[in-house]
Design an enzyme around this catalytic site. Structure first.
Site, PDB file in Angstrom:
ATOM      1  N   ILE A 262       0.836  -1.211   0.000  1.00 45.49           N
ATOM      2  CA  ILE A 262       0.000   0.000   0.000  1.00 45.49           C
ATOM      3  C   ILE A 262       0.867   1.256   0.000  1.00 45.49           C
ATOM      4  O   ILE A 262       0.573   2.219  -0.688  1.00 45.49           O
ATOM      5  CB  ILE A 262      -0.958  -0.019   1.212  1.00 45.49           C
TER       6      ILE A 262
ATOM      7  N   LYS B 184      14.133  25.763   7.572  1.00 42.15           N
ATOM      8  CA  LYS B 184      12.956  26.551   7.187  1.00 42.15           C
ATOM      9  C   LYS B 184      12.738  27.656   8.218  1.00 42.15           C
ATOM     10  O   LYS B 184      12.589  27.380   9.407  1.00 42.15           O
ATOM     11  CB  LYS B 184      11.737  25.616   7.127  1.00 42.15           C
TER      12      LYS B 184
END
Ligand SMILES: Cc1cc2nc3c(=O)[nH]c(=O)nc-3n(C[C@H](O)[C@H](O)[C@H](O)COP(=O)(O)OP(=O)(O)OC[C@H]3O[C@@H](n4cnc5c(N)ncnc54)[C@H](O)[C@@H]3O)c2cc1C
Length: 503
Positions: free
Chosen positions: A42, A78
């Site tokens: 998956i 960031k």
């Protein structure tokens, strides 16, 4: 005789599953076993790449070495998020982490700034934020300011490769005793009497039994929804974007220390620089933009060559009505979805883990624990929703999508915040809210939502005095930024990822 250990089962091995596994492996003692079930077939969503500074607390709590983590996940630093075109095409502003300006006594800085703005002596709000100035200059440093003691440290977060992050946490968790089971869950068996989930049945008939289950199965929500029908509160009427397409592109020389979110005619596009590539994606409303048009827009607005075919994703914005039901706690995408405009999903996983650890039940679950968990978790979701919605509502764009955003009836909680701001330039934050007054301030001003009045004390100084006050900090910020190393140099010096990541 000692009690048998309490068995915690984590269903799903994306960022949510492995973050849970790492934290439980680190903090739970011998009285517990932790097992994670995931299906390689998956796979994971794998696009959670931008974070907020709280992730550093998570890493510190686990005892993770920051430079090692940055190297292993191809991360960059960031300092904030730049919003392009959200007020009107061509406009830009930054929601930078950390403080903006300096308060004077009891008076929050922004009242002085609003006074100066009215009198024409204030610089753009971002000039008063060290993070904003460093981000725009492409610079990075850690630790105390070097040139003036009044300047703050710069708070920072990371952009990282979500697949590498899950793999990194897997190594961490397995080294601390978490057992991994690979296989597809095909059935969730509940106890006939209590209704609790008792067993996960895998496709080869193996069975995984547990006392407490964390549903980290992503959008599938196998336990919390399929088995327990917790219900979903749909927020599409407020936040209609329901699709995304993600594509990596080649790294450019410009390693910006900030995320960029650029508005387009029916949503927005993200740009997230990593050491070995740039992550990009378009978020859009399928009622306002076709998949083909979204793909074209995404590919036309990359700043490096695409490295793969764009990957489509579908979602519905909203959250489970109950995030903890019976003996199942939904964490990550299984708990709900808010578009990644303020990079909040990974943080919400982290805060869910903190809540789970604080409110950890014994062998049986008291209803009061569940109620408290659900109160805290829904409060967090609802207030972050309000903050994301704020970016959309006060635009001056012409397209149908954006006109409709202006006409949206707002949640009462957001309406009350806006009314208070409009009348008095006051911003209040209830103690469990994620976003600070300064975060709200930057987006309010950035979107052009100006208040009718500011605090009367800010009228007291003369215009010259206000001008002098507003002149100091931008200069100090500029001097501090000028001596900082460039972001790419900073990474090369401290935490460059191995070359093979680029392969
Ligand atoms: C377009 C988009 C952009 C995003 N950007 C950001 C961002 O910038 N910053 C941020 O913080 N977050 C972002 N997010 C959110 C972030 O991706 C997720 O919050 C995070 O990755 C957690 O995902 P997850 O682990 O809940 O789900 P997933 O990654 O989907 O993992 C689900 C796991 O469950 C397993 N599973 C499912 N069904 C079964 C089954 N039947 N049997 C066994 N195992 C099963 C899968 O194998 C997988 O291991 C973004 C999300 C989207 C959709």
């Amino acid at each position: 005789m000692t009690n048998p250990p309490i068995r915690i089962v984590i269903a799903g091995g994306g960022s949510a599953g492995w973050m849970c596994a790492a934290a439980l492996g680190r903090f739970l003692g011998a009285g517990f076993t932790v097992t994670l079930v995931e299906s390689d077939d998956i796979g994971i969503v794998g696009v959670g790449e931008a974070t907020i500074p709280q992730i550093r607390l998570f890493n510190q709590a686990l005892g993770i070495d920051e430079d090692d983590f940055v190297r292993a996940t191809g991360a960059t630093f960031k300092l904030g998020i730049e919003f392009v075109g959200w007020g009107a095409p061509g406009e830009r502003y930054m929601h930078a982490f950390g403080n903006v300006g300096r308060d004077s006594g009891l008076l929050a800085f922004h009242h002085s700034w609003l006074r100066g703005h009215r009198d024409g002596v204030a610089r753009p709000l971002g000039d008063y934020s060290l993070n904003d100035q460093a981000a725009r200059a492409g610079r990075m440093q850690r630790g105390p300011a070097r040139t003036a003691s009044v300047l703050p440290d710069m708070p920072y977060a990371f952009h990282f490769d979500a697949g590498l992050y899950a793999a990194y946490l897997r190594r961490f968790a397995e080294a601390r005793g978490v057992a991994r089971v690979e296989g597809r869950i095909v059935e969730v068996v509940r106890d006939g009497e209590s209704g609790d989930v008792a067993t996960l049945v895998l496709d080869d008939d193996r069975r995984v039994e547990g006392d407490l289950f964390l549903d980290c199965t992503g959008f599938r929500a196998l336990l919390i929804e399929d088995a327990l029908a917790a219900g979903f509160e749909d927020w599409t009427h407020w936040l209609p974007c329901d699709r995304a397409m993600a594509v990596p592109s080649a790294r450019t020389d410009d390693l910006t220390p900030y995320t960029r979110a650029s508005a387009h005619r029916a949503g927005w596009q993200w740009r997230i620089p990593l050491q070995h590539r740039t992550g990009n994606g378009i978020v859009y409303s399928s009622r306002h933009m076709s998949d083909a048009a979204a793909r074209d827009h995404l590919l036309a607005n990359l700043d490096g060559v695409p490295l793969a075919e764009p990957r489509p994703l579908r979602f519905t914005t909203g959250r489970r009505r109950e995030l903890w039901k019976a003996n199942v706690i939904a964490i990550g995408l299984a708990s709900g979805f808010l578009e990644p405009l303020e990079s909040t999903s990974i943080h919400m996983i982290q805060s869910a883990i903190e809540r789970v650890l604080k409110l950890l039940p014994g062998r049986s679950v008291a209803q009061s624990l569940r109620d408290e968990y659900n109160r805290q978790a829904t409060f967090e979701y609802d207030r972050i929703r309000d903050f994301i919605l704020l970016h959309y509502i006060a635009n001056r764009r012409d397209e149908r999508f954006w006109r409709e955003r202006r006409e949206t009836a707002l949640p009462d909680t957001l309406r009350a915040k806006l009314d208070l701001w409009q009348a008095s330039a006051q911003i209040t934050r209830e103690h469990e809210e994620l976003f600070t007054e300064v975060g709200w301030l930057q987006v309010l001003i950035g979107q052009g939502i100006m208040p009718d009045r500011f605090h009367p004390i800010a009228e007291t100084p003369s215009t010259d005095q206000i001008a002098e006050f507003l002149d100091i900090l931008p200069k100090l910020n500029a001097r501090e930024v000028a001596q900082m190393p460039g972001h790419a140099d900073f990474i090369a010096r401290h935490c460059a990822a191995p070359r093979e990541l680029a392969a």
